[in-house]
Design an enzyme around this catalytic site. Structure first.
Site, PDB file in Angstrom:
ATOM      1  N   CYS B  85      20.287 -22.304  52.389  1.00  0.00           N
ATOM      2  CA  CYS B  85      20.756 -23.294  52.878  1.00  0.00           C
ATOM      3  C   CYS B  85      20.045 -24.955  53.362  1.00  0.00           C
ATOM      4  O   CYS B  85      19.921 -24.924  51.920  1.00  0.00           O
ATOM      5  CB  CYS B  85      20.536 -23.157  54.576  1.00  0.00           C
ATOM      6  SG  CYS B  85      21.474 -24.254  55.667  1.00  0.00           S
ATOM      7  N   HIS B 194      23.193 -17.478  55.184  1.00  0.00           N
ATOM      8  CA  HIS B 194      20.641 -17.202  56.068  1.00  0.00           C
ATOM      9  C   HIS B 194      21.500 -15.414  55.183  1.00  0.00           C
ATOM     10  O   HIS B 194      21.607 -14.344  56.830  1.00  0.00           O
ATOM     11  CB  HIS B 194      21.539 -17.308  57.004  1.00  0.00           C
ATOM     12  CG  HIS B 194      21.435 -18.319  57.074  1.00  0.00           C
ATOM     13  ND1 HIS B 194      19.854 -19.225  57.265  1.00  0.00           N
ATOM     14  CD2 HIS B 194      22.129 -19.767  57.198  1.00  0.00           C
ATOM     15  CE1 HIS B 194      19.873 -20.697  57.312  1.00  0.00           C
ATOM     16  NE2 HIS B 194      20.873 -20.759  57.364  1.00  0.00           N
ATOM     17  N   GLU B 196      18.448 -13.942  55.763  1.00  0.00           N
ATOM     18  CA  GLU B 196      17.546 -13.868  56.427  1.00  0.00           C
ATOM     19  C   GLU B 196      17.676 -13.491  57.934  1.00  0.00           C
ATOM     20  O   GLU B 196      17.148 -13.202  58.700  1.00  0.00           O
ATOM     21  CB  GLU B 196      15.768 -14.468  56.914  1.00  0.00           C
ATOM     22  CG  GLU B 196      16.839 -16.062  57.785  1.00  0.00           C
ATOM     23  CD  GLU B 196      17.435 -16.989  57.486  1.00  0.00           C
ATOM     24  OE1 GLU B 196      18.369 -16.651  56.027  1.00  0.00           O
ATOM     25  OE2 GLU B 196      17.058 -17.974  57.256  1.00  0.00           O
TER      26      GLU B 196
END
EC number: 6.3.5.3
Lengths: 807, 234
Positions: B85, B194, B196
């Protein structure tokens, strides 16, 4: 953005010469001061006792003004007058609501979890031996109507600082929103701005948005309600206090520089008569900078952890005025402040403006002198301004509270007892009178309205209802919020409650819901407030959590209207009684009056936030039916009793534009039983999905639970009783109900558990692989058709940023 | 294996990136923007957020942070770097990756669970995926629309450097549905969604994000053991 160089501990002589200030930025202030030549000082106030002052324009009544003169033994200075007008405003002093809000304390159930309650920046409740959470809901209604983006953004910023001031790391936000008619042109102005503002601020702060409400009703035209809730977590021993204790301690202003934004936000200070003719440009809406707030959060947390902070208070509405007086008043100390030290965005600001500014992203710290250097170092590390602007002074020899003495370039502009501002504001027992139209309104029952009867009519009603603005899919809004950041969001909107993991090791977590129903409260504010409490409580309980605390945001019209005041009194009584019955305390909240245009007030709208605890968030129950493990599907049960209760319902509104009758009955003892059942069922893994019934009734719940994971359902409505027709089953809004999905093999245990808790439990069908919602003997609707109806409304109303074709 | 996660002022998903590294089995090392020392880490993640408040342009100031000077040099020498990002935006500003991330075409911030198709599996961060594999991870950004000139886009495609594309809907208008790209060496990857946030069943829409972090560990194990995998072989 660096720490100010001139922040050495201040000398104790009150008349510290301004010449010691090195910052050239302040030179302009001095020039302007001498240009005006006549800043209103205490000395001058004594010399010119008869000067006329614009107290009425500042919202102070004649007798209030007289009281100020009595307190001071002279006329107030311009700055003092501004401070009293701010602190004695409805917003800050709760002067109309105080006499009613006392019930929250008087009726509060015994509670060992509560570490801080009403009167603090936010309530704090302990959830384990080591951890506590703090949460609060607040309004930012008026600014959001004037300037939707900044109004909503700073609403988030303000509530987050309240949470931060308690010593907590903010971990999520929620936002209950109410707008005028969905298709009104002004709603197209307000809603997108509000949503972008909440997203713009919250996303940039790195706080997940885990829930809220979006409600449309013409009564909010011109008075949208933008409420914001934030929650934070802290180790128990990190709890902070606002007391400015300890003579000689340093008063440090941390965060953004002070500008002219937001002056008069909480009172009517923006009135032109007061600005000494200097400036006419005074936007009374604050402007937010979430990046600064993020740095403020990180620097405050680092200071807490290093034990550098003796006291702290956020600056929000009422700015420095409020922070200085409240911190001093809370400790009973005095305070000496050198106003020219406040870092300014505009050097020409007058002392009054500096005191009244509502510039965002600021905190007031009380620091012991030996820790000042460390505080400044932490601020410098994060690139935040930190300036010693004053010091704590002693109570007087007789032990009376000290005085707040504020100078500006050698002129003493304020010399007041801080308690007179913070605690001794006026208190009104305003007249209350039941609205004249209430009897007629309650007699006009929705149960008598023509209803759909044939299967085809029912099918069409389901489609029309789920596409209506209040019931439709809100992902147009919620996709603009980050719900993932921080990595602990277990459930977020559109789930019944937001669920957060607090402790990664133990799985300890919390659930939060905010709910209100202005229509119910309009029909009966006492029962309506209880219904809002019941719904929020139920939402939390149905997720598998144990409800433990309440925060409320009370949105009403003008307190000067006896009918509005009656609604307020009734609603507060309802919440206090409800909380007493449910055995959960109100830990804080906010009152927003004057939500009215002309004579037309909004519906009384108490919004209730309930916090629950989950020992292990893995046991949480989501709302969506899971894909059936076998072709036979999971079993669906309807919990609670369904009566013919249509008054105030979404159906009456959508179909007949009708509001009348009495709202559904509320039985809090039943809600408690339902909550206990759901907690045990969740722990024992008897339920794989659960969804609370509220607006729109069973029809809405079936559609939402099916669409969530694209799973069908085959439902047989229970045998007709005379009053309970298929229509009533589908659209009644009886309280205390939920639909649960129970895996085969668990059904006997679950129904036995329900019987044990005395919760009515009716089998209504099964989930299916086939993507169809079938109401047996009535109609079938494909999930695609339902989805199209459910999800196209917001797009059609507010534009379609849906898919962008790839180039 | 020690994987550094940089915190800039305004970084938001730094803790989440560190958690993902730990769940994947690595050791997360927190790096500070003002400290040029990267403490001997084996790889670096530039996390999501709004570094420096997105002042000027997203990533434009972070690119000049002291820690970035070191990371840029190390990346040119083969250090695996993943920009997520805002991290992707920083990598573009740092010219470690071509193109730029601009305002979403519909002008809204958008957060949703997004399907991606993996295009390149020979990078340091995607070697545990299979080519063409479809994964589901969250996307959340306001300025995630990938743009580049036609020549660059053609080159990225011709060289197999499109690491992932949006599928079942493009959330931000990115050219050619590009969600993630890599440098020529395959050690530097920028991704807009994302990963994560898709490493735990409790909090993510899937576990598909884990593969990015386990890929890095596998890549590093290969480097350590002399068997070069992923980008390092190119």
């Amino acid at each position: 953005m660096t720490t100010q160089p001139d922040t050495a501990p201040v000398s104790k002589t009150p008349e510290q010469p301004a010449a010691k200030l090195s910052a050239s930025a302040f030179a302009a202030t001095d020039v302007l001061a001498s240009e005006f030549g006549s800043v209103d000082t205490v000395e001058r106030a004594l010399e010119t006792p008869d000067d006329l002052q614009p107290h009425a324009e500042l919202g102070l009544k004649d007798d209030e003004y007289e009281r100020i003169k009595q307190i001071l033994g002279r006329r107030p200075t311009a700055s003092e007058l501004a401070m009293y007008s701010i602190m004695w405003s409805e917003h800050c002093s709760y002067k109309s609501s105080k006499v009613h809000l006392r019930q929250f304390g008087e009726k509060a159930p015994k509670n060992t979890r509560m570490l801080a309650g009403i009167g603090e920046n936010a309530g704090v409740v302990q959830i384990s031996d080591e951890l506590a959470v703090t949460f609060k809901v607040e309004s930012h209604n008026h600014p959001s109507y004037v300037e939707p983006y900044q109004g909503a953004a700073t609403g988030v910023g303000g509530i987050v600082r309240d949470i931060l001031a308690m010593g907590a790391r903010p971990i999520a936000v929620m936002d209950p929103l109410r707008f005028g008619a969905a298709d009104h042109p002004d709603t197209a102005r307000v809603l997108p701005g509000v949503v972008a503002g909440i997203g713009g601020y919250g996303n940039c702060l790195g706080l997940p948005n885990i829930g809220g409400e979006i409600v449309f009703d013409p009564c909010y035209q011109g008075n949208p309600l933008v409420n914001a809730l934030s929650i934070g977590v802290l180790p128990v021993e990190r709890l902070q206090h606002k007391e400015a204790a300890g003579e000689g301690n340093i008063v440090v202003l941390l965060g953004a520089r002070t500008g002219r934004d937001g002056i008069g936000g909480v009172s009517v200070l923006a009135s032109a008569t007061f600005d000494e003719g200097a400036e006419q440009r005074r936007p009374s809406v604050q402007v937010g900078d979430p990046f600064m707030e993020k740095l403020l959060i990180e620097s405050c947390l680092e200071m807490y952890d290093a034990g550098l902070v003796a006291g702290i208070q956020d600056l929000g509405g009422a700015g420095l005025t409020c922070a200085l007086t409240e911190t001093a008043a809370a400790a009973g100390t005095g305070m000496r402040v050198w106003l020219e030290r406040v870092p300014l965005r505009e050097a020409s600001m007058s002392p009054t403006e500096i005191l009244a500014s509502e510039s965002q992203e600021r905190m007031l710290l009380i620091v012991t002198p030996e820790k000042l250097d460390q505080v400044l170092a932490v601020a410098e590390k994060w690139g935040v301004w930190a300036t010693a602007i004053g010091e704590v002074t002693a109570s007087d020899a007789a032990g009376h509270p000290g005085r707040l003495l504020i100078s500006w370039n050698d002129h003493v502009v304020v010399d007041v007892p801080p308690g007179s501002l913070a605690d001794d504001g006026p208190v009104y027992a305003r007249p209350i009178r039941e609205p004249a139209d209430l009897i007629l309104l309650q007699a006009d029952r929705a149960e008598t309205l023509p209803r759909p009867t044939t299967p085809e009519e029912l099918r069409e009603t389901v489609l029309r209802m789920i596409a209506s603005p209040n019931l439709c899919d809100k992902s147009w809004v919620t996709e603009q919020y980050d719900r993932y950041v921080l990595g602990n969001t277990v459930l977020a909107q559109p789930e019944d409650s937001g669920v957060l993991r607090i402790d990664e090791k133990t799985g300890l977590g919390v659930a939060l819901s905010v709910d209100g129903n202005g229509r119910y409260a309009r029909l009966d504010p006492y029962e309506g407030a209880k219904l809002a409490l019941a719904e929020s409580y139920r939402n939390v309980a149905i997720s598998g959590a144990e409800p433990i605390a309440v925060s409320d945001c009370l949105n009403f019209g003008s307190p000067e209207d006896p009918a509005v005041m009656w609604q307020f009194a009734e609603a507060v009584r309802g919440i206090a009684d409800g909380c007493q019955q449910l055995n959960i305390p109100v830990t804080g909240g906010n009152v927003s009056f004057y939500n009215q245009t002309g004579a037309a007030a909004i519906h009384p709208t108490p919004v209730i936030g309930v916090l629950g605890v989950l020992e292990n968030v893995a046991t949480r129950v989501p709302m969506g039916f899971p894909p059936p493990p076998t072709a036979e599907g999971d079993l669906l049960f309807l919990l609670g009793n369904t009566d013919c209760e249509l008054s105030g319902s979404e159906w009456a509104w959508v179909t007949h534009n009708h509001l009348g009758g009495k709202p559904p009955k509320v039985d809090l003892a039943h809600e408690e039983r339902l909550g206990r059942l759901m907690r045990q069922a969740a722990e024992r893994e008897h339920v794989v999905a659960a969804h609370d019934l509220s607006d729109g009734g069973l029809s809405q719940v079936l559609v939402e639970s099916c669409l969530r994971r694209n799973v069908g359902a085959r439902v047989t409505l229970p045998e007709h009783e005379a009053a309970t027709t298929p229509f009533v089953w589908l659209f009644s809004e009886s309280a205390g109900r939920a639909v649960v999905a129970v895996p085969r093999g668990h059904d006997k245990a679950f129904t036995a558990l329900a019987a044990e808790h005395g919760v009515p439990c009716t089998p209504i069908g099964v989930t299916t692989e086939e993507p169809v919602l079938e109401i047996h003997n009535q109609f079938s609707l494909g999930l695609d058709e339902l989805r199209e109806a459910f999800s196209s409304t917001m797009r059609n109303l507010f534009g379609s940023p849906a898919e962008v074709a790839a180039k | 294996m020690r994987i550094g996660v940089v915190t800039f002022p305004g970084s938001l998903d730094d803790g989440d990136a560190a958690r993902a590294v730990r769940i994947a089995g690595g050791e997360a090392v927190r790096l500070w923007h003002g400290d040029a020392d990267i403490h001997g880490v084996d790889a670096v993640v530039l996390p999501g957020g709004f570094s420096y408040g997105d002042a000027l342009r997203c990533g434009a100031i972070a690119r000049f942070a002291p820690v970035m000077e070191t990371i840029i040099d190390a990346a040119r020498g083969g250090l695996p770097v993943l920009g997520i990002c805002n991290g992707f935006q920083i990598l573009c500003e740092a010219h470690l990756l071509p193109g730029a991330l601009t305002r979403n075409q519909h002008l809204h911030f958008r957060n949703r669970d997004q399907h991606l198709r993996i295009g390149a599996t020979n990078t340091a961060w995607t070697n545990t995926f299979t080519e063409g594999e479809e994964i589901l991870i969250p996307v959340k950004n306001g300025e995630g629309c990938f743009v580049a000139d036609t020549h660059t886009l053609d080159e990225l495609e011709a060289e197999g450097r499109v690491v992932a594309r949006y599928t079942r809907g493009n959330p931000n208008g990115s050219q050619r549905d590009i969600a993630a790209i890599t440098n020529a060496a395959g050690n530097v990857v920028g991704i807009m969604p994302h990963p994560e946030h898709a490493v735990e069943a409790l909090t993510g829409p899937s576990l598909d994000g884990l593969g990015f972090f386990t890929s890095a560990l596998r890549h590093l194990a290969g480097v350590a053991g002399g068997q070069l995998t992923g980008g390092a072989t190119r």
